[in-house]
Scaffold this motif. Structure first.
Motif, PDB file in Angstrom:
ATOM      1  N   ILE A  39      -5.041  -0.995  -6.513  1.00  0.00           N
ATOM      2  CA  ILE A  39      -5.748  -1.212  -5.249  1.00  0.00           C
ATOM      3  C   ILE A  39      -5.859  -2.708  -4.948  1.00  0.00           C
ATOM      4  O   ILE A  39      -5.566  -3.147  -3.829  1.00  0.00           O
ATOM      5  N   TYR A  67      -4.705   3.214   5.620  1.00  0.00           N
ATOM      6  CA  TYR A  67      -4.519   4.024   4.409  1.00  0.00           C
ATOM      7  C   TYR A  67      -5.840   4.595   3.898  1.00  0.00           C
ATOM      8  O   TYR A  67      -5.958   4.930   2.718  1.00  0.00           O
ATOM      9  N   THR A 107      -6.481   7.189  -5.206  1.00  0.00           N
ATOM     10  CA  THR A 107      -5.902   6.228  -6.148  1.00  0.00           C
ATOM     11  C   THR A 107      -6.979   5.770  -7.116  1.00  0.00           C
ATOM     12  O   THR A 107      -7.938   5.099  -6.727  1.00  0.00           O
ATOM     13  N   ALA A 121       0.834  -1.205   0.000  1.00  0.00           N
ATOM     14  CA  ALA A 121       0.000   0.000   0.000  1.00  0.00           C
ATOM     15  C   ALA A 121       0.869   1.256   0.000  1.00  0.00           C
ATOM     16  O   ALA A 121       0.590   2.218  -0.731  1.00  0.00           O
ATOM     17  N   HIS A 127      -6.216   7.331   1.250  1.00  0.00           N
ATOM     18  CA  HIS A 127      -5.439   7.137   0.022  1.00  0.00           C
ATOM     19  C   HIS A 127      -6.187   6.335  -1.039  1.00  0.00           C
ATOM     20  O   HIS A 127      -5.842   6.421  -2.227  1.00  0.00           O
ATOM     21  N   TRP A 128      -7.201   5.568  -0.635  1.00  0.00           N
ATOM     22  CA  TRP A 128      -7.959   4.822  -1.640  1.00  0.00           C
ATOM     23  C   TRP A 128      -8.715   5.790  -2.555  1.00  0.00           C
ATOM     24  O   TRP A 128      -8.785   5.579  -3.768  1.00  0.00           O
ATOM     25  N   LEU A 163      -0.090   3.288  -3.397  1.00  0.00           N
ATOM     26  CA  LEU A 163      -1.200   4.233  -3.302  1.00  0.00           C
ATOM     27  C   LEU A 163      -0.745   5.673  -3.489  1.00  0.00           C
ATOM     28  O   LEU A 163       0.352   6.059  -3.074  1.00  0.00           O
ATOM     29  N   GLU A 201       5.288   6.330  -2.063  1.00  0.00           N
ATOM     30  CA  GLU A 201       4.800   6.021  -3.407  1.00  0.00           C
ATOM     31  C   GLU A 201       5.961   5.889  -4.383  1.00  0.00           C
ATOM     32  O   GLU A 201       6.844   6.734  -4.455  1.00  0.00           O
TER      33      GLU A 201
END
Length: 239
Positions: free
Chosen positions: A122, A109, A116, A28, A112-113, A32, A38
């Motif tokens: 995901i 997280y 993204t 993740a 952050h979904w 993400l 990242e």
């Protein structure tokens, strides 16, 4: 005996939870959007998974053998160093621990979904997927990786390690498998590691998620189980 088994199952649950929390957590972090890690890449993921296994073992070894993996449990039973009566309970505890670990990753997280917009990225946090989809060779890759894992773990039982060092050696083994063999499928080499988080992906209200790719899900379950079983039979051939 029942109390002993219950404690062992608690250990397998806790250890697998920690394994998935830290393992899926590093994926993740790398995958993400707007995560500070990242784009850190495969090296971070392979090292993160190796550390996740090491720490999962340390967190559970005082309660159970710390298999944290149905393929390992099956292999140990075939090799005669683990009771068959405990195999199914262990697998259930491991899978439940993996589901809970994945849920905690989702919560950790959570913002952050939404940021993204790639459903594949995901899903990749939760479950493995092939770089090139070819079911035979994807299965073979999982088989080979898990064969190496289980055979090495059985071989370790014949060696002598300084007290407390074994989890580190196992973590190095996982890291080596990830670096050398994992680029094909993402190296589940553990049915609970893939199935539990895939179930979590299916049931959680994750922003921007897509399909859970159940058509592939048999590969990271049956491939590792077959690899672990054959590794145990191969080990038994050695006098």
């Amino acid at each position: 005996m029942q109390d002993s088994l219950t404690l062992q199952l608690v250990g397998e649950f806790i250890g697998t939870l920690v394994l998935i929390l830290l393992g899926d957590g590093v994926v993740a972090a790398v995958s993400l959007k707007k995560s500070k890690a990242e784009g850190a890449g495969w090296i971070a993921i392979a090292l993160g998974w190796g550390l996740a296994v090491t720490l999962g073992i340390y967190c559970s070894a005082f309660l159970s053998p710390a298999h944290l993996n149905p393929a390992v449990t099956l292999g140990m039973a075939i090799a005669g160093v683990f009771p068959w009566s405990s195999v199914i309970p262990y697998i259930i505890a491991q899978t439940l621990g993996a589901i809970v670990g994945a849920i905690i990753v989702w919560l950790n997280y959570y913002p952050h979904w939404q940021e993204t917009d790639d459903p594949a990225a995901i899903l990749g946090v939760f479950a493995t997927g092939p770089a090139i989809r070819n079911y035979f060779f994807n299965f073979l890759s999982e088989f080979i990786g898990t064969f190496v894992l289980v055979f090495a773990l059985l071989a370790f039982t014949r060696g002598k390690f300084t007290s407390g060092l074994n989890p580190i050696v196992v973590g190095l083994l996982i890291t080596a498998i990830g670096f050398s063999l994992g680029g094909t499928t993402g190296y589940a080499i553990n049915p609970a590691r893939d199935l539990g988080p895939r179930i979590a992906h299916q049931i959680l209200p994750i922003a921007n998620k897509g399909d859970s790719d159940w058509s592939y899900s048999w590969v990271p379950v049956l491939g590792p189980l077959a690899g672990g079983a054959v590794a145990a039979f191969a080990y038994l051939l050695i006098p």
